[in-house]
Scaffold this active site. Structure first.
Site, PDB file in Angstrom:
ATOM      1  N   ASP A  93      21.145  18.414  -4.822  1.00  0.00           N
ATOM      2  CA  ASP A  93      19.954  17.499  -4.246  1.00  0.00           C
ATOM      3  C   ASP A  93      19.262  16.418  -5.057  1.00  0.00           C
ATOM      4  O   ASP A  93      18.673  15.421  -4.389  1.00  0.00           O
ATOM      5  CB  ASP A  93      19.082  18.608  -3.253  1.00  0.00           C
ATOM      6  N   TYR A 110      18.953  20.079   5.688  1.00  0.00           N
ATOM      7  CA  TYR A 110      17.930  21.146   5.275  1.00  0.00           C
ATOM      8  C   TYR A 110      16.555  20.527   4.938  1.00  0.00           C
ATOM      9  O   TYR A 110      16.291  19.851   4.177  1.00  0.00           O
ATOM     10  CB  TYR A 110      18.481  21.901   4.134  1.00  0.00           C
TER      11      TYR A 110
END
Length: 753
Positions: free
Chosen positions: A372, A457
């Site tokens: 990420d 998410y």
């Protein structure tokens, strides 16, 4: 009853109502407000020198942008939709000074380190990426190329993240080359029309070898929560060239069948020789709109005597704690110069990386491994919703960021700070034998929080400061699972969670950097555990007993201190000082990892080097300014030759005795999605973290001096002297609250001018 009497009674009633209204109005201003109560008095002052860690201001971002774009030799643009073939100023972020310089400034009479920024430029014309240090701020006058200094290599242009400018071209390409050419299939299988489209979601990495930029793009229904509405179409896009005219579709996957070209899929569909998907309308089971009308309010916390913490700029004071904080666009939340009772415990506590590895039978998820920080963890910290994401009465903080944009953006209320009653005592004892009394203390702690919504998410990040001298770094996951279309063989990789939808098995690995300075920077790494030993009983000849015994060790090198997940790890891990407490034990802080991770990717896999930090539950290294992070912006898109390979931090096997030490902590959880992940994954049970606990650091529990302690003895049950709870009813007040506002949609990604 006469009409006169009736009119008199009506008149008296009206007079009574009017009098009541008047009395209510007169007395409404007399309702005691919490702000009128005695406020907490702070000892000491905010540390103005904490500004050395402060994130860049909007003005500083603009100064760096304007300076860099004015350099004719660089020929770079700040246009948010710069094409991949151009030169684009992608990122500006704070460049942290060297630790020794900062400590000299914080603790001595050294001058403040130069304030500098990092600027990342994607040079499409040159086929490379460059990092520059720009300074001094304000009003920069120099830029220095530090790419090789940071990574010991050149950075190829295909290691860049996909920018908004590239996405704009990608979306148009897919519309023109896939949707338009497959018009009949798209209409009959997915209801695509002039007014209805599909949404894209990418798998990563983008290929199987260094230099690849081949992305599997999966398509989902255009609904809120689209991540759990897969339609069964995936396209492999070759966008290796910075010249979009050379892009092409090399594979397609439709309803479990592979095709080598758009024409091959079109022909098979029109010939009727393939298994077709027939569109079926469904309700949006991903919607987060309440299914019943919300009623009432959940329990709320408020500060009966005002807030016991203070925030000034980037510095926080809370009871015996103080620290500086910030939010990196790439790595996320971080705290610096964390002190308890005036002593520095931590130099740095920061998020480093969030990684997931997926399993599936479909190509879009089959190879997916998300890193990420390559997209930007802190980049996606949007506004926190008052009373939901944080307590209503929390202190909310704006942040500014410059990443993949033409100008800095302000993200309102994107961090929050609050004192929190955990609902359980920090410690307590009720004496039932000999001496009757009760002693206890509420577990009230300070929380620094942000939430990052990275694609599907949402990660909730907490740094928690307890009155016992402990610090906890915690992460919880929520948001939407990633899913794939139901087809033969996919149940080996997850559970069916909705119609034609598989929730794919995946791991969550989170890495934290913990730079503990225990009574200074000359520390050692110790382990403690237990073993059973056979001991003869001194008072009974010939009798033995197995008794647990303390086992202690001091690790000497970085390789010894790299504790792998697949090996037995000592239960107690300590960063310790050579100084001792009153009882002769080395003053230390224990590293206690709370983790439920799955298995790490085998090291034989070529992509593993880009996430090699996840091999270790804990790895302790000697501090180096050149080893700032465990991952990098570029690891996702060149996993095979990563810019940062964490395992190399350990390969030189330096001595770690009496050195400045950094612990790299890995935590997380294995996620096997299930029906209850629809529509959203809940935070309960989905997280991990690390607790940093004093271990012989003090001579006794420091919370014994807390103003929150309670002591009750017989005959004094109602006394307020040692039990402020006894007087709470007398101090009842109504909280003063801020009006609810929300501006979170201001900072969302826009794929347009």
């Amino acid at each position: 009853m006469t009409s006169l009497v009736k009119w008199i009674l009506i008149l008296l009633g009206l007079i009574s109502v009017i009098l009541n209204i008047v009395l209510v109005c007169i007395n409404s201003g007399k309702v005691p407000k919490c702000s009128s109560k005695a406020q907490y008095t702070f000892k000491g002052k905010h540390n103005e020198r904490s500004a050395v860690f402060a994130d860049l201001s909007r003005g500083e971002y603009l100064q760096v942008r304007d300076y860099m774009t004015s350099q004719k030799s660089l020929d770079i643009s700040a246009n948010a939709i710069t094409k991949p073939s151009g030169n684009f100023l992608f990122l500006i972020d704070l460049s942290l000074p060297k630790k020794a310089e900062v400590l000299g400034y914080l603790d001595g009479d050294h001058p403040a380190p130069a304030r500098e920024a990092t600027a990342v430029v994607f040079f499409g014309t040159r086929g490379e990426i460059k990092e520059y240090v720009v300074g001094p701020l304000p009003n920069p006058t120099y830029h220095r190329d530090v790419t090789y200094e940071m990574y010991n290599k050149t950075l190829p242009i295909n290691a860049r993240t996909v920018t908004i400018g590239e996405y704009v071209i990608m979306f148009k390409f897919l519309k023109d080359e896939v949707f338009t050419r497959l018009e009949k299939l798209m209409r009959e299988s997915f209801n695509v029309s002039k007014d209805v489209t599909l949404n894209e979601f990418e798998g990563m990495p983008r290929g199987v070898r260094s230099g690849d930029r081949h992305t599997w793009v999966s398509f989902f229904r255009d609904m809120s929560g689209m991540y759990i509405h897969p339609v069964g179409l995936e396209v492999l896009l070759d966008h290796s060239s910075t010249n979009a005219s050379q892009w092409n579709v090399t594979k397609l996957h439709y309803n479990g069948q592979y095709f080598n070209s758009v024409d091959a899929l079109k022909k098979g569909y029109e010939d009727g020789t393939i298994k077709k998907i027939v569109y079926k309308r469904i309700d949006n089971y991903a919607s987060l709109k309440p299914k019943r009308k919300p009623t009432g309010l959940s329990p709320q916390q408020f500060y009966a005597q005002g807030k016991r913490y203070s925030v000034k700029d980037n510095h926080v004071m809370y009871l015996d704690w103080s620290f500086a904080f910030g939010l990196s666009s790439l790595t996320g939340m971080r705290a610096f110069d964390v002190r308890f009772k005036g002593e520095r415990i931590l130099y740095e506590l920061s998020v480093q990386e969030a990684m997931s590895v997926y399993g599936s039978v479909t190509p879009g998820m089959m190879l997916t491994k998300f890193l990420d920080s390559s997209i930007g963890i802190g980049r996606f910290a949007h506004e926190l919703v008052r009373g939901v994401d944080c307590p209503y009465s929390a202190t909310y903080i704006d942040t500014n960021r410059y990443i993949d944009t033409g100008a800095p953006h302000r993200f309102r209320n994107s961090m929050c700070i609050f004192e929190h009653n955990t609902g359980r005592p920090l410690r307590r004892h009720f004496s039932d034998f000999f001496h009757n009394n009760y002693g206890g203390m509420v577990n009230s702690a300070l929380v620094l929080r942000t939430i990052t919504a990275i694609g599907n998410y949402d990660y909730l990040w907490d740094f928690i400061f307890y009155q016992s001298g402990s610090v906890e770094a915690k992460v919880h996951a929520t948001g939407y699972i990633s899913s794939s279309f139901m087809m033969e063989g996919n149940l080996k990789y997850g559970h069916q969670v909705a119609e034609n939808t598989i929730g794919n098995i995946h791991t969550h690995f989170i890495n934290f950097k913990v730079d503990l300075d225990v009574r200074g920077i000359n520390n050692v790494f110790q382990t403690k555990d237990m073993k059973y030993v056979n001991v003869s009983l001194p008072w009974m000849s010939g009798h033995h007993a197995m008794i647990p015994q303390l086992v202690e060790a001091q690790l000497k090198t970085e390789k010894e201190a790299a504790l792998r997940y697949n090996t037995k790890t000592p239960r107690y891990l300590h960063i310790a000082s050579n100084q001792t407490n009153k009882w002769g034990h080395q003053r230390s802080y224990r590293i206690q990892v709370v983790s439920f991770t799955g298995d790490h990717l085998p090291e034989s896999e070529p992509e593993e080097r880009s996430m090699s930090w996840a091999r270790y539950k804990v790895a302790v290294t000697k501090h180096k300014d050149s080893e700032k992070t465990s991952s990098s912006l570029y690891n996702q898109n060149d996993m095979w030759h990563p810019a940062v390979d964490f395992s190399k931090y350990i390969e030189d096997n330096e001595n770690i005795e009496n050195q400045d030490l950094v612990a790299w902590i890995t935590t997380g959880f294995l996620h096997i999605p299930h029906a209850e992940d629809i529509p959203n994954t809940v935070t309960v049970g989905n997280g991990g973290g690390v607790i940093l606990r004093p271990h012989n650091y003090f001579d006794e529990d420091p919370s014994v001096n807390s103003p929150d302690a309670v002591f009750i003895s017989p005959g004094l049950e109602r006394s307020c002297e040692n039990n402020k709870m006894s007087c709470l009813a007398d101090d009842t007040c109504s909280p003063s609250v801020e009006p609810f506002t929300f501006n979170g949609f201001e900072g969302t990604m826009k794929f347009e001018e």
